[in-house]
Design a protein around this motif. Structure first.
Motif, mmCIF file in Angstrom:
data_model
loop_
_atom_site.group_PDB
_atom_site.id
_atom_site.type_symbol
_atom_site.label_atom_id
_atom_site.label_comp_id
_atom_site.label_asym_id
_atom_site.label_seq_id
_atom_site.Cartn_x
_atom_site.Cartn_y
_atom_site.Cartn_z
ATOM 1 N N ARG A 133 0.814 -1.222 0.000
ATOM 2 C CA ARG A 133 0.000 0.000 0.000
ATOM 3 C C ARG A 133 0.846 1.270 0.000
ATOM 4 N NH1 ARG A 133 -5.747 -0.857 0.995
ATOM 5 N NH2 ARG A 133 -6.009 -2.955 0.217
ATOM 6 N N GLN A 134 2.036 1.181 -0.602
ATOM 7 C CA GLN A 134 2.879 2.387 -0.677
ATOM 8 C C GLN A 134 2.262 3.429 -1.611
ATOM 9 O OE1 GLN A 134 6.566 0.619 -2.015
ATOM 10 N NE2 GLN A 134 6.149 0.936 -4.190
ATOM 11 N N ALA A 135 1.439 2.984 -2.551
ATOM 12 C CA ALA A 135 0.687 3.915 -3.397
ATOM 13 C C ALA A 135 -0.700 3.981 -2.790
ATOM 14 C CB ALA A 135 0.614 3.378 -4.818
ATOM 15 N N TYR A 159 -1.429 11.225 -3.874
ATOM 16 C CA TYR A 159 -2.465 10.251 -4.247
ATOM 17 C C TYR A 159 -3.851 10.850 -4.007
ATOM 18 C CZ TYR A 159 -5.632 6.249 -3.958
ATOM 19 O OH TYR A 159 -6.697 5.401 -4.143
ATOM 20 N N LEU A 194 2.310 -2.198 -8.871
ATOM 21 C CA LEU A 194 1.226 -1.774 -9.756
ATOM 22 C C LEU A 194 0.059 -1.221 -8.957
ATOM 23 C CD1 LEU A 194 -0.176 -2.061 -12.578
ATOM 24 C CD2 LEU A 194 -0.897 -4.327 -11.803
ATOM 25 N N ALA A 229 -3.600 -1.075 -8.611
ATOM 26 C CA ALA A 229 -4.790 -1.817 -9.060
ATOM 27 C C ALA A 229 -5.447 -2.329 -7.791
ATOM 28 C CB ALA A 229 -4.393 -2.960 -9.980
ATOM 29 N N ASP A 230 -6.281 -3.336 -7.873
ATOM 30 C CA ASP A 230 -6.843 -3.935 -6.663
ATOM 31 C C ASP A 230 -7.070 -5.412 -6.883
ATOM 32 O OD1 ASP A 230 -7.991 -2.872 -3.938
ATOM 33 O OD2 ASP A 230 -9.218 -4.548 -4.573
ATOM 34 N N LEU A 275 -9.520 -7.063 -6.158
ATOM 35 C CA LEU A 275 -10.925 -7.386 -6.434
ATOM 36 C C LEU A 275 -11.339 -7.134 -7.884
ATOM 37 C CD1 LEU A 275 -12.421 -6.024 -3.105
ATOM 38 C CD2 LEU A 275 -11.741 -8.345 -3.679
ATOM 39 N N PHE A 314 -17.094 0.217 -4.952
ATOM 40 C CA PHE A 314 -16.429 0.676 -3.732
ATOM 41 C C PHE A 314 -17.184 1.895 -3.249
ATOM 42 C CE2 PHE A 314 -13.004 -1.708 -5.623
ATOM 43 C CZ PHE A 314 -12.288 -2.198 -4.536
ATOM 44 N N GLY A 317 -15.800 0.511 2.052
ATOM 45 C CA GLY A 317 -14.981 -0.449 1.336
ATOM 46 C C GLY A 317 -15.735 -1.135 0.216
ATOM 47 N N PHE A 324 0.550 -8.019 -9.174
ATOM 48 C CA PHE A 324 -0.050 -8.768 -8.055
ATOM 49 C C PHE A 324 -1.454 -9.230 -8.391
ATOM 50 C CE2 PHE A 324 -3.319 -5.974 -6.334
ATOM 51 C CZ PHE A 324 -2.973 -4.728 -6.851
ATOM 52 N N SER A 352 -16.089 -6.900 2.740
ATOM 53 C CA SER A 352 -15.162 -7.176 3.841
ATOM 54 C C SER A 352 -15.905 -7.937 4.934
ATOM 55 C CB SER A 352 -14.625 -5.874 4.421
ATOM 56 O OG SER A 352 -14.016 -5.122 3.398
ATOM 57 N N PHE A 387 -1.561 -12.086 -2.858
ATOM 58 C CA PHE A 387 -2.017 -11.620 -1.546
ATOM 59 C C PHE A 387 -3.064 -12.579 -0.974
ATOM 60 C CE2 PHE A 387 -0.437 -7.301 -0.819
ATOM 61 C CZ PHE A 387 -0.078 -6.844 -2.083
ATOM 62 N N SER A 447 -4.495 -12.268 2.058
ATOM 63 C CA SER A 447 -4.597 -11.413 3.246
ATOM 64 C C SER A 447 -5.400 -12.033 4.386
ATOM 65 C CB SER A 447 -5.230 -10.086 2.857
ATOM 66 O OG SER A 447 -4.493 -9.495 1.815
ATOM 67 N N TRP A 448 -6.428 -12.802 4.050
ATOM 68 C CA TRP A 448 -7.341 -13.246 5.134
ATOM 69 C C TRP A 448 -7.277 -14.735 5.413
ATOM 70 C CZ3 TRP A 448 -7.141 -8.741 6.522
ATOM 71 C CH2 TRP A 448 -7.518 -7.654 5.755
HETATM 72 O O1 1CP Z 1 0.412 0.406 -3.202
HETATM 73 C C1 1CP Z 1 -0.128 -0.683 -3.371
HETATM 74 O O2 1CP Z 1 0.003 -1.626 -2.568
HETATM 75 C C2 1CP Z 1 -0.829 -0.930 -4.698
HETATM 76 C C3 1CP Z 1 -2.207 -0.930 -4.736
HETATM 77 C C4 1CP Z 1 -3.139 -1.893 -3.987
HETATM 78 C C5 1CP Z 1 -2.989 -3.243 -3.618
HETATM 79 C C6 1CP Z 1 -1.758 -4.117 -3.727
HETATM 80 C C7 1CP Z 1 -4.448 -1.512 -3.632
HETATM 81 C C8 1CP Z 1 -5.018 -0.182 -3.837
HETATM 82 N N1 1CP Z 1 -5.109 -2.615 -3.141
HETATM 83 C C9 1CP Z 1 -4.229 -3.678 -3.099
HETATM 84 C C10 1CP Z 1 -4.521 -5.032 -2.657
HETATM 85 C C11 1CP Z 1 -5.740 -5.325 -1.872
HETATM 86 N N2 1CP Z 1 -7.011 -4.822 -2.016
HETATM 87 C C12 1CP Z 1 -5.784 -6.274 -0.827
HETATM 88 C C13 1CP Z 1 -4.617 -7.127 -0.419
HETATM 89 C C14 1CP Z 1 -3.681 -6.377 0.452
HETATM 90 C C15 1CP Z 1 -4.162 -6.119 1.841
HETATM 91 O O3 1CP Z 1 -4.510 -7.085 2.530
HETATM 92 O O4 1CP Z 1 -4.155 -4.927 2.227
HETATM 93 C C16 1CP Z 1 -7.084 -6.313 -0.334
HETATM 94 C C17 1CP Z 1 -7.611 -7.183 0.792
HETATM 95 C C18 1CP Z 1 -7.856 -5.399 -1.091
HETATM 96 C C19 1CP Z 1 -9.315 -5.131 -0.958
HETATM 97 C C20 1CP Z 1 -9.640 -3.711 -0.744
HETATM 98 N N3 1CP Z 1 -9.345 -2.718 -1.623
HETATM 99 C C21 1CP Z 1 -10.293 -3.125 0.344
HETATM 100 C C22 1CP Z 1 -10.907 -3.871 1.500
HETATM 101 C C23 1CP Z 1 -10.007 -4.200 2.619
HETATM 102 C C24 1CP Z 1 -10.810 -4.956 3.661
HETATM 103 O O5 1CP Z 1 -10.602 -4.636 4.832
HETATM 104 O O6 1CP Z 1 -11.616 -5.838 3.317
HETATM 105 C C25 1CP Z 1 -10.368 -1.750 0.123
HETATM 106 C C26 1CP Z 1 -10.969 -0.701 1.012
HETATM 107 C C27 1CP Z 1 -9.745 -1.513 -1.116
HETATM 108 C C28 1CP Z 1 -9.613 -0.204 -1.804
HETATM 109 C C29 1CP Z 1 -8.249 0.219 -2.123
HETATM 110 N N4 1CP Z 1 -7.353 -0.529 -2.864
HETATM 111 C C30 1CP Z 1 -6.199 0.204 -3.046
HETATM 112 C C31 1CP Z 1 -6.388 1.466 -2.394
HETATM 113 C C32 1CP Z 1 -5.375 2.583 -2.370
HETATM 114 C C33 1CP Z 1 -7.663 1.462 -1.821
HETATM 115 C C34 1CP Z 1 -8.339 2.611 -1.106
HETATM 116 C C35 1CP Z 1 -9.194 3.295 -2.096
HETATM 117 C C36 1CP Z 1 -9.339 4.748 -1.887
HETATM 118 O O7 1CP Z 1 -10.264 5.120 -1.147
HETATM 119 O O8 1CP Z 1 -8.591 5.546 -2.491
#
Ligand code: 1CP
Length: 344
Positions: A26-28, A35, A72, A74-75, A77, A89, A94, A142, A158, A205, A207-208
């Motif tokens: 989540r560095q981006a 951002y 990258l 992206a997400d 999902l 979203f 979420g 990813f 979630s 990933f 994650s869960w």
């Molecule tokens: O910088 C990065 O890592 C790149 C971008 C990235 C990645 C690798 C995003 C952007 N999402 C992810 C992966 C991701 N998405 C995961 C696996 C990593 C983790 O466990 O954190 C998961 C579970 C998600 C699902 C997701 N996407 C959620 C739900 C989390 C939950 O608690 O269930 C949410 C809220 C998102 C949105 C999202 N994805 C990425 C960002 C920056 C955001 C926030 C969106 C925003 O409001 O700007």
């Protein structure tokens, strides 16, 4: 820098490095004002589907933080959309899926996905990021792991305890296995297409998955993960990330991946001993540390480096993603500290 000499890729292959490479999950994202500025002009999904904007956001942390890899934007999902689950979203709540998978019949009627067509915008982002990076650091592609994707598909969003997902795999083992196989198919295609477009490593990933007991992991997840890793393009390293799996890291290792990601709940030295030094390891600072005083950030980072013991094959990362409220200066201090204290 030629890709072969990038510290991140050297560490993934357990080769000697000039310093320990560091990047952050989540560095981006939301902790960066740059951002938030882009996000104020478009929704999250619009951003994901806009290769220019997504490439820009991918590059931000490389310029701002000095990390050793880009990931990258992206997400995990996004693949659920072409599966017909209706992804959206909403701010604050979420992700949400309009058509969650709740029965064996629904699993059977899921469409086969052609990623080249339905996720073309992701591969276009990969190509733009590679040209924007101009070889500065490698790009990580990813995808979500099948269990974590299945949990969103079944829960519809979630979830705290993943009850529906766990009940599904216990009550409908054949349909569960079918769902996992379908997710392996689309995920293998998706990751291999990211590599074909220019991704130089991939992270899966899960994650869960740490919500599962070891017996359920062995039976309902591990064979599918093996299948997935066996189908990935072997020309780039694969990172296998999970959280909450400290009780069965050996199973996670056996499931596949060149690099095993570990969270902060397990000391990195113990984790590496258990996983084995024939694997690289990624981790494992608690992301909440970055909310604390700067001295603690540096102290804890040094402890993680000490636990890695200067051994070949350590990729420094957090144990999970950067939190949105994290001060940018603390993240910079972390990256600098890792570089400084790990110089060989
Ligand atoms: O910088 C990065 O890592 C790149 C971008 C990235 C990645 C690798 C995003 C952007 N999402 C992810 C992966 C991701 N998405 C995961 C696996 C990593 C983790 O466990 O954190 C998961 C579970 C998600 C699902 C997701 N996407 C959620 C739900 C989390 C939950 O608690 O269930 C949410 C809220 C998102 C949105 C999202 N994805 C990425 C960002 C920056 C955001 C926030 C969106 C925003 O409001 O700007």
């Amino acid at each position: 820098m030629p890709a072969a000499e990038a510290p991140f890729l050297l560490a993934c292959r357990r080769e000697p490095v000039p310093h320990t490479p560091v990047w952050l999950m989540r560095q981006a994202g939301r902790f960066l004002p740059e951002y938030r500025a882009i996000r104020s002009r478009m929704s999250f999904l619009e951003l994901c589907r806009n290769p220019d904007a997504a490439a820009e956001v991918t590059l931000q942390p490389v310029d701002i933080l000095g990390v050793d890899a880009a990931i990258l934007f992206a997400d995990i999902l996004l693949v659920l959309e072409p599966l017909g689950l209706g992804l959206s979203f909403s701010p604050g709540d979420g992700p949400s899926l309009a058509h969650p998978v709740r029965s064996p019949e629904q699993v059977k009627s899921l469409p086969r996905v052609d990623v080249a067509d339905s996720l073309a915008y992701v591969f276009e982002t990969v190509r733009r990021v590679r040209s924007g990076l101009a070889g500065r650091v490698p790009l990580i592609g990813f995808a979500g792991a099948p269990f974590t994707l299945a949990s969103y598909a079944i829960e519809g969003g979630s979830s705290r305890n993943h009850e529906r997902t766990k009940r599904f795999l216990l009550e409908h083992p054949a349909a569960w296995s079918d769902l996992m196989s379908r997710l392996v198919d689309v995920t293998a295609d998706y990751l291999n297409a990211q590599v074909a477009a220019g991704a130089q490593a991939v992270q899966v990933f899960d994650s869960w998955v740490g919500h599962l007991a070891p017996a359920d992991y062995s039976e309902a997840v591990l064979p599918h993960m093996r299948d997935l890793f066996a189908r990935l393009d072997r020309s780039v390293p694969a990172i296998h990330f999970s959280t909450g799996t400290g009780g069965y890291l050996e199973l996670v290792r056996d499931a596949g991946g060149d690099v095993v990601g570990v969270d902060w709940r397990v000391p990195l030295d113990d984790a590496w001993r258990r996983i084995g030094y024939d694997h690289a390891i990624q981790g494992n600072l608690d992301p909440v540390t970055l909310l604390g005083p700067r001295e603690k950030v540096v102290e804890r980072a040094r402890q993680v480096l000490a636990a890695a013991g200067g051994r070949r094959g350590h990729v420094f990362n957090l144990g999970h993603g950067v939190l949105p409220e994290t001060p940018v200066d603390n993240v910079r201090a972390l990256v600098d500290a890792v570089h400084e204290w790990s110089v060989r």
